[in-house]
Each structure stands twice: as structure tokens, then as C-alpha cells.
Scaffold this motif. Structure first.
Motif, PDB file in Angstrom:
ATOM      1  N   GLY A 177     -31.815 -22.584 115.356  1.00 36.39           N
ATOM      2  CA  GLY A 177     -33.123 -22.064 115.758  1.00 36.39           C
ATOM      3  C   GLY A 177     -34.059 -21.701 114.642  1.00 36.39           C
ATOM      4  O   GLY A 177     -35.017 -20.942 114.870  1.00 36.39           O
ATOM      5  N   GLY A 178     -33.844 -22.204 113.435  1.00 35.13           N
ATOM      6  CA  GLY A 178     -34.788 -21.965 112.335  1.00 35.13           C
ATOM      7  C   GLY A 178     -34.961 -20.494 112.026  1.00 35.13           C
ATOM      8  O   GLY A 178     -33.998 -19.771 111.760  1.00 35.13           O
ATOM      9  N   ALA A 179     -36.219 -20.035 112.087  1.00 34.91           N
ATOM     10  CA  ALA A 179     -36.536 -18.646 111.727  1.00 34.91           C
ATOM     11  C   ALA A 179     -35.839 -17.646 112.639  1.00 34.91           C
ATOM     12  O   ALA A 179     -35.591 -16.505 112.238  1.00 34.91           O
ATOM     13  CB  ALA A 179     -38.044 -18.426 111.755  1.00 34.91           C
ATOM     14  N   ALA A 180     -35.530 -18.057 113.869  1.00 27.39           N
ATOM     15  CA  ALA A 180     -34.796 -17.151 114.771  1.00 27.39           C
ATOM     16  C   ALA A 180     -33.442 -16.802 114.174  1.00 27.39           C
ATOM     17  O   ALA A 180     -33.005 -15.644 114.201  1.00 27.39           O
ATOM     18  CB  ALA A 180     -34.631 -17.811 116.138  1.00 27.39           C
ATOM     19  N   PHE A 181     -32.775 -17.811 113.624  1.00 34.08           N
ATOM     20  CA  PHE A 181     -31.484 -17.575 112.973  1.00 34.08           C
ATOM     21  C   PHE A 181     -31.663 -16.707 111.729  1.00 34.08           C
ATOM     22  O   PHE A 181     -30.855 -15.803 111.466  1.00 34.08           O
ATOM     23  CB  PHE A 181     -30.842 -18.910 112.590  1.00 34.08           C
ATOM     24  CG  PHE A 181     -29.573 -18.780 111.785  1.00 34.08           C
ATOM     25  CD1 PHE A 181     -28.358 -18.530 112.407  1.00 34.08           C
ATOM     26  CD2 PHE A 181     -29.594 -18.881 110.398  1.00 34.08           C
ATOM     27  CE1 PHE A 181     -27.195 -18.399 111.667  1.00 34.08           C
ATOM     28  CE2 PHE A 181     -28.440 -18.757 109.653  1.00 34.08           C
ATOM     29  CZ  PHE A 181     -27.230 -18.517 110.289  1.00 34.08           C
ATOM     30  N   ILE A 182     -32.723 -16.964 110.951  1.00 39.71           N
ATOM     31  CA  ILE A 182     -32.975 -16.190 109.732  1.00 39.71           C
ATOM     32  C   ILE A 182     -33.180 -14.716 110.071  1.00 39.71           C
ATOM     33  O   ILE A 182     -32.650 -13.831 109.390  1.00 39.71           O
ATOM     34  CB  ILE A 182     -34.189 -16.745 108.968  1.00 39.71           C
ATOM     35  CG1 ILE A 182     -33.861 -18.147 108.426  1.00 39.71           C
ATOM     36  CG2 ILE A 182     -34.583 -15.823 107.818  1.00 39.71           C
ATOM     37  CD1 ILE A 182     -35.029 -18.834 107.737  1.00 39.71           C
ATOM     38  N   LEU A 183     -33.934 -14.442 111.137  1.00 41.70           N
ATOM     39  CA  LEU A 183     -34.159 -13.049 111.538  1.00 41.70           C
ATOM     40  C   LEU A 183     -32.848 -12.390 111.955  1.00 41.70           C
ATOM     41  O   LEU A 183     -32.581 -11.230 111.607  1.00 41.70           O
ATOM     42  CB  LEU A 183     -35.174 -12.996 112.681  1.00 41.70           C
ATOM     43  CG  LEU A 183     -36.615 -13.379 112.324  1.00 41.70           C
ATOM     44  CD1 LEU A 183     -37.477 -13.453 113.578  1.00 41.70           C
ATOM     45  CD2 LEU A 183     -37.205 -12.375 111.330  1.00 41.70           C
ATOM     46  N   LEU A 184     -32.034 -13.119 112.713  1.00 42.16           N
ATOM     47  CA  LEU A 184     -30.726 -12.585 113.094  1.00 42.16           C
ATOM     48  C   LEU A 184     -29.857 -12.348 111.865  1.00 42.16           C
ATOM     49  O   LEU A 184     -29.155 -11.334 111.765  1.00 42.16           O
ATOM     50  CB  LEU A 184     -30.016 -13.558 114.042  1.00 42.16           C
ATOM     51  CG  LEU A 184     -30.439 -13.555 115.504  1.00 42.16           C
ATOM     52  CD1 LEU A 184     -29.741 -14.683 116.252  1.00 42.16           C
ATOM     53  CD2 LEU A 184     -30.141 -12.213 116.161  1.00 42.16           C
ATOM     54  N   TYR A 185     -29.926 -13.282 110.935  1.00 45.46           N
ATOM     55  CA  TYR A 185     -29.139 -13.174 109.705  1.00 45.46           C
ATOM     56  C   TYR A 185     -29.520 -11.908 108.932  1.00 45.46           C
ATOM     57  O   TYR A 185     -28.646 -11.162 108.474  1.00 45.46           O
ATOM     58  CB  TYR A 185     -29.357 -14.422 108.851  1.00 45.46           C
ATOM     59  CG  TYR A 185     -28.791 -14.338 107.455  1.00 45.46           C
ATOM     60  CD1 TYR A 185     -27.423 -14.455 107.231  1.00 45.46           C
ATOM     61  CD2 TYR A 185     -29.628 -14.138 106.349  1.00 45.46           C
ATOM     62  CE1 TYR A 185     -26.898 -14.380 105.950  1.00 45.46           C
ATOM     63  CE2 TYR A 185     -29.107 -14.068 105.066  1.00 45.46           C
ATOM     64  CZ  TYR A 185     -27.749 -14.193 104.875  1.00 45.46           C
ATOM     65  OH  TYR A 185     -27.244 -14.110 103.603  1.00 45.46           O
ATOM     66  N   PHE A 186     -30.818 -11.658 108.795  1.00 49.64           N
ATOM     67  CA  PHE A 186     -31.270 -10.453 108.091  1.00 49.64           C
ATOM     68  C   PHE A 186     -30.780  -9.194 108.805  1.00 49.64           C
ATOM     69  O   PHE A 186     -30.385  -8.208 108.166  1.00 49.64           O
ATOM     70  CB  PHE A 186     -32.793 -10.422 107.980  1.00 49.64           C
ATOM     71  CG  PHE A 186     -33.342 -11.364 106.940  1.00 49.64           C
ATOM     72  CD1 PHE A 186     -32.583 -11.725 105.841  1.00 49.64           C
ATOM     73  CD2 PHE A 186     -34.616 -11.885 107.059  1.00 49.64           C
ATOM     74  CE1 PHE A 186     -33.076 -12.594 104.881  1.00 49.64           C
ATOM     75  CE2 PHE A 186     -35.123 -12.757 106.104  1.00 49.64           C
ATOM     76  CZ  PHE A 186     -34.354 -13.104 105.016  1.00 49.64           C
ATOM     77  N   GLY A 187     -30.809  -9.224 110.136  1.00 49.03           N
ATOM     78  CA  GLY A 187     -30.303  -8.078 110.887  1.00 49.03           C
ATOM     79  C   GLY A 187     -28.816  -7.861 110.645  1.00 49.03           C
ATOM     80  O   GLY A 187     -28.365  -6.720 110.484  1.00 49.03           O
ATOM     81  N   CYS A 188     -28.064  -8.956 110.572  1.00 55.05           N
ATOM     82  CA  CYS A 188     -26.626  -8.860 110.322  1.00 55.05           C
ATOM     83  C   CYS A 188     -26.320  -8.398 108.902  1.00 55.05           C
ATOM     84  O   CYS A 188     -25.324  -7.716 108.657  1.00 55.05           O
ATOM     85  CB  CYS A 188     -25.950 -10.198 110.599  1.00 55.05           C
ATOM     86  SG  CYS A 188     -25.989 -10.682 112.336  1.00 55.05           S
ATOM     87  N   PHE A 217     -38.975 -22.347 109.348  1.00 59.08           N
ATOM     88  CA  PHE A 217     -39.555 -21.016 109.544  1.00 59.08           C
ATOM     89  C   PHE A 217     -40.143 -20.761 110.925  1.00 59.08           C
ATOM     90  O   PHE A 217     -40.491 -19.633 111.240  1.00 59.08           O
ATOM     91  CB  PHE A 217     -40.629 -20.748 108.491  1.00 59.08           C
ATOM     92  CG  PHE A 217     -40.062 -20.526 107.111  1.00 59.08           C
ATOM     93  CD1 PHE A 217     -39.119 -19.536 106.887  1.00 59.08           C
ATOM     94  CD2 PHE A 217     -40.457 -21.310 106.041  1.00 59.08           C
ATOM     95  CE1 PHE A 217     -38.584 -19.321 105.629  1.00 59.08           C
ATOM     96  CE2 PHE A 217     -39.929 -21.108 104.776  1.00 59.08           C
ATOM     97  CZ  PHE A 217     -38.989 -20.110 104.574  1.00 59.08           C
ATOM     98  N   LYS A 218     -40.286 -21.807 111.738  1.00 56.07           N
ATOM     99  CA  LYS A 218     -40.797 -21.587 113.087  1.00 56.07           C
ATOM    100  C   LYS A 218     -39.640 -21.203 114.007  1.00 56.07           C
ATOM    101  O   LYS A 218     -38.742 -21.992 114.236  1.00 56.07           O
ATOM    102  CB  LYS A 218     -41.484 -22.850 113.614  1.00 56.07           C
ATOM    103  CG  LYS A 218     -42.123 -22.662 114.976  1.00 56.07           C
ATOM    104  CD  LYS A 218     -42.812 -23.937 115.442  1.00 56.07           C
ATOM    105  CE  LYS A 218     -43.446 -23.741 116.809  1.00 56.07           C
ATOM    106  NZ  LYS A 218     -44.127 -24.980 117.273  1.00 56.07           N
TER     107      LYS A 218
END
Length: 447
Positions: free
Chosen positions: A38-49, A201-202
Motif C-alpha cells: 500500500g505504498g505510503a499506507a505501509f510507511i505510516l504503519l511502519y513509523f507507528g510500529c 508515497f501515495k
């Protein structure tokens, strides 16, 4: 036994410890998972983790290492006794196994760097695939490169903490960033490259599922080298003035920046020629050589190929230095021998593991449970030993070690907010163990 040293500068602490986390996984695993999940969706989850698992786990190992001011086994022993010292030994064994098979992959990168310089990696996708298959299954050449890589690592580690690890990290990490930025710039200037940037990033939240969340947890866990005793060992060289919370945040940030830059290096170039990057060794040894040849002019593709494999060698070296140091510190401190002799024992063990792993890739029938010996080592460490070590470290810090000791170390004896300590303690007692258990079950295919 020589007097124990410490890191000499704050930047040395950050670059050396970040170097232990930054490795080949940032370059081939993170971009692929980002695109897949999911692009940026995964990146946001990754940062949260990173916030709920990565940074708390790093701080836990930092506390054990700095308080013990010794190798991992002795540090755990000082806080919990001989049974808990086993965690330190398991960490050292885990890192030794990883050093052995990781050096095989790093040796491939060195071969490709040399081959790129001499213009040997060229032709269509079939030619590049055949080149990789022939080289990886060769009984001699991969062995030579594996030994060379471990010897280079050995020569850095025997120079000590300040003269070896810190000095070379201060050179290697900036060089790695420069190479990344140069290749990212070249990749993003290609026609159609913005589609790759958008893909990265989208956010596509429709792809966010339980599996994607567990993938992001796993990436945060493995990216920061939790459970190897690496962070514990490096923290044993921290000064009492080192702010553990701040250092963990800075290291996690650097590691994440490298991973995102790796995505910006790969996806724009891949999209410009209509190639969907895959994962694992095939990405960096088969897919990307083809991408560089198709995307750039012959002259620029030649330069980018050399820079790319130089980047991989540097990333691998910053990781192998830290893995080597774990065993080196343990051998020379526990056996009461010189640092050089401890390093020799670690190097010989890693070379023996590396030889078997290398031969198992096609030169000899060395397999277990239907997997090559290299894949078995990867599976054992990534899916079992690392999660076990990290889980038990959370239990150890959260429930076994006297809380006054933990609080004093975390707050630097009252100079860091107690509120942060209470939040961290809650995470390390309850949330992090649950996350690690979920990662373990996900890796085992149970959930």
C-alpha cells in the motif's frame, strides 16, 4: 586483557549504532514490502510500529548494555544471574550465524561491484539471470569473496571501538548517504519516474489488512536488529551521559531515512522502464541490473551500476562490523584473552558457517528440510532466535530487573522526563511482547 574502551563522540555513537541497523534488508526488503502493502499506507504503519516496538526495544537493550558495561552475556548476568546470561549467549550465537550467511550475500555484492567496473554485467534479462546462477553456484569464487568480506570486517574490528568501529562508521555512513542521494537523484530524473515516486508515497489504504500491519511490525523489528545482542553490545560502550531515549530516536530515524531513500532509488527507475520490482536476492542481482541498463544511457548505466554495488558493500559492511563485535567482545572478555584472539575465533567460526552456506547455493547438496543451508540459517535466526531474544529481553527489563536500576538508566539519573519512562515501561511490559508474539506467529504462518 586490554582496558575496555568507549565511543569517543556523540556522532560516533549514533553513526556506529545506526550502521548496525542499516543493511541490505533496508535496500531489498523495505521497498518491496512498501510497494506490495500500500505504498505510503505501509510507511505510516511502519513509523507507528517503530514508535511502539522499535524504539522501546532499542532502549531496553541499551539499558542492559550500558549498565553492564560488558559483553551481552555478562551484562545480562549482572542484572539477572546465570540463567538470564543465556540470553546474551543466544544473541552472540545468533549474530555469528547471521554474520556467516550475510557475508555470503555481501561477497556476491563485492563480486558484482568488481564485475560492474569491468562491464561484465550486461545483456538481456536472461543473460543477467544466467550470470547470477553461474556465479552463485560456483564452488570457489563465492567462497573467496565471503572470506575476503569477513577478513575486511575482522581487520576493522581488531582496531578497537574508537580506532576501528567508530572511525570507520564515521566514514562509511556518510559515504553510504552520499551514494544513496546520487543514485536517487539519477533515478528520479528519468522519464516517467514520478509514477514510481507516486507509487511509493501515495497511500492506498484499501490494501491495509491484518497481514500488512504484521508486515510493518516485522519490518520495524528486523530493521533495527532487535534480539541480536548487537544494540546491547554497542550500548556497553556508551558513556553515562548518553541520552538513551534521544539516541534511540535518532538511530531509528536514520534507519528509516535510508529505507525510504532505497525506495526512491528503486521504484522511479523501475517504473520508468515498466518493471515491477520483486524481493530477495533476485531484486539486486537480476532485476536492478536490467533496470539500470534499460533506464540509463550506457555510460550513465555503467556509473550507476558501480555506485549501486558500492552502496550495497558499504551497507553490508556497517552491519557485519556490529555482528562481528558481539562475538569478539564476548570471547575476549569471557575467555580472558586479547581482543585480537577473540576476533580470530569469531572470524573463523563465521568463515566456517559462510563456507557451508555458500556451497549450499548450488555447488553442493547441503540442504535441510528442503531448504539450502543458507536459507535454513536465515529462517532459524529471523523467525525463531531473533523474536525469542527480543521477547525475553522485554520480559527481563519489564518484570525481572529492579525498577530503580531501570528507571535510573532510562532517565539518566533524573535528567529525562519520568513521564516518558512510565510510557516506555508500559510499552515494554505489555505492548512490545504482544507485538513480538504477533510477528513470530505471522512469520511462522500461524496468523
Amino acid at each position: 586483557m586490554a582496558e575496555r574502551s568507549n565511543f569517543g563522540t556523540k556522532i560516533g555513537v549514533i553513526l556506529a549504532t545506526a550502521g548496525s541497523a542499516v543493511g541490505l534488508g533496508n535496500i531489498w526488503r523495505f521497498p518491496y514490502m512498501t510497494g506490495q502493502d500500500g505504498g505510503a499506507a505501509f510507511i505510516l504503519l511502519y513509523f507507528g510500529c517503530i514508535l511502539i516496538l522499535g524504539i522501546p526495544g532499542m532502549i531496553a537493550e541499551f539499558i542492559i548494555g550500558r549498565h553492564g558495561a560488558a559483553n551481552a552475556a555478562r551484562a545480562y548476568y549482572q542484572l539477572g544471574g546465570r540463567w538470564w546470561a543465556l540470553l546474551g549467549y543466544i544473541g552472540a550465537i545468533t549474530s555469528m550465524i547471521i554474520l556467516g550467511f550475510y557475508s555470503v550475500i555481501a561477497g556476491w555484492c563485492m563480486q558484482y561491484l568488481v564485475a560492474s567496473v569491468f562491464g561484465q554485467i550486461k545483456g538481456d534479462s536472461q543473460a543477467v539471470t544466467v550470470y547470477f546462477q553461474n556465479f552463485s553456484s560456483d564452488p570457489v569464487r563465492p567462497l573467496i569473496w565471503t572470506v575476503i568480506f569477513i577478513v575486511i570486517t575482522h581487520l576493522i574490528v581488531i582496531r578497537g571501538v574508537r580506532g576501528g568501529i567508530e572511525k570507520f562508521s564515521n566514514m562509511l555512513m556518510p559515504a553510504l548517504f552520499v551514494l544513496l542521494i546520487v543514485i536517487v537523484t539519477a533515478s528520479c530524473m528519468l522519464p516517467g519516474s514520478m509514477k514510481g515516486v507516486e507509487f511509493l508515497f501515495k497511500p492506498d489504504f484499501s490494501k491495509v489488512t491484518q497481514s500488512v500491519f504484521l508486515d510493518s511490525l516485522g519490518q520495524a523489528f528486523f530493521s533495527l536488529s532487535l534480539g541480536t545482542a548487537c544494540l546491547c553490545t554497542y550500548a556497553s560502550y556508551f558513556s553515562r551521559q548518553t541520552n538513551l531515549l534521544k539516541s534511540a530516536g535518532q538511530i531509528a530515524l536514520l534507519d528509516s531515512v535510508v529505507a525510504i531513500l532505497a525506495g526512491l532509488m528503486i521504484f522511479p527507475a523501475a517504473f520508468s522502464v515498466g518493471v515491477n520490482p520483486d524481493s530477495g536476492p533476485s531484486l539486486i542481482f537480476i532485476t536492478l541490473p536490467n533496470v539500470f541498463q534499460q533506464a540509463f544511457t550506457p555510460a550513465l548505466g555503467y556509473v550507476v551500476g558501480i555506485l549501486f554495488y558500492a552502496l550495497l558493500v558499504l551497507a553490508a559492511l556497517t552491519s557485519t562490523i556490529s555482528m562481528h563485535e558481539i562475538g569478539t567482545a564476548m570471547f575476549f572478555e569471557e575467555l580472558h584473552i586479547s581482543r585480537k584472539k577473540g576476533a580470530v575465533i569469531e572470524s573463523v567460526c563465521a568463515i566456517l558457517i559462510g563456507i557451508v552456506c555458500s556451497l549450499s547455493m548450488g555447488a553442493a547438496d547441503l540442504s535441510l528440510f528442503g531448504k539450502s543451508f543458507l536459507d535454513c540459517c536465515d529462517y532459524l535466526t529471523s523467525n525463531i532466535l531473533l523474536p525469542f531474544g527480543a521477547f525475553m529481553t522485554c520480559i527481563f527489563l519489564g518484570w525481572v530487573v529492579p525498577q530503580k536500576v531501570v528507571k535510573d538508566e532510562f532517565t539518566n539519573w533524573g535528567t529525562v522526563s519520568v513521564a516518558f519512562y512510565r510510557l516506555w515501561l508500559f510499552l515494554i511490559r505489555f505492548i512490545s511482547p504482544l507485538c513480538i508474539t504477533a510477528v513470530f506467529l505471522h512469520q511462522m504462518g500461524i496468523i
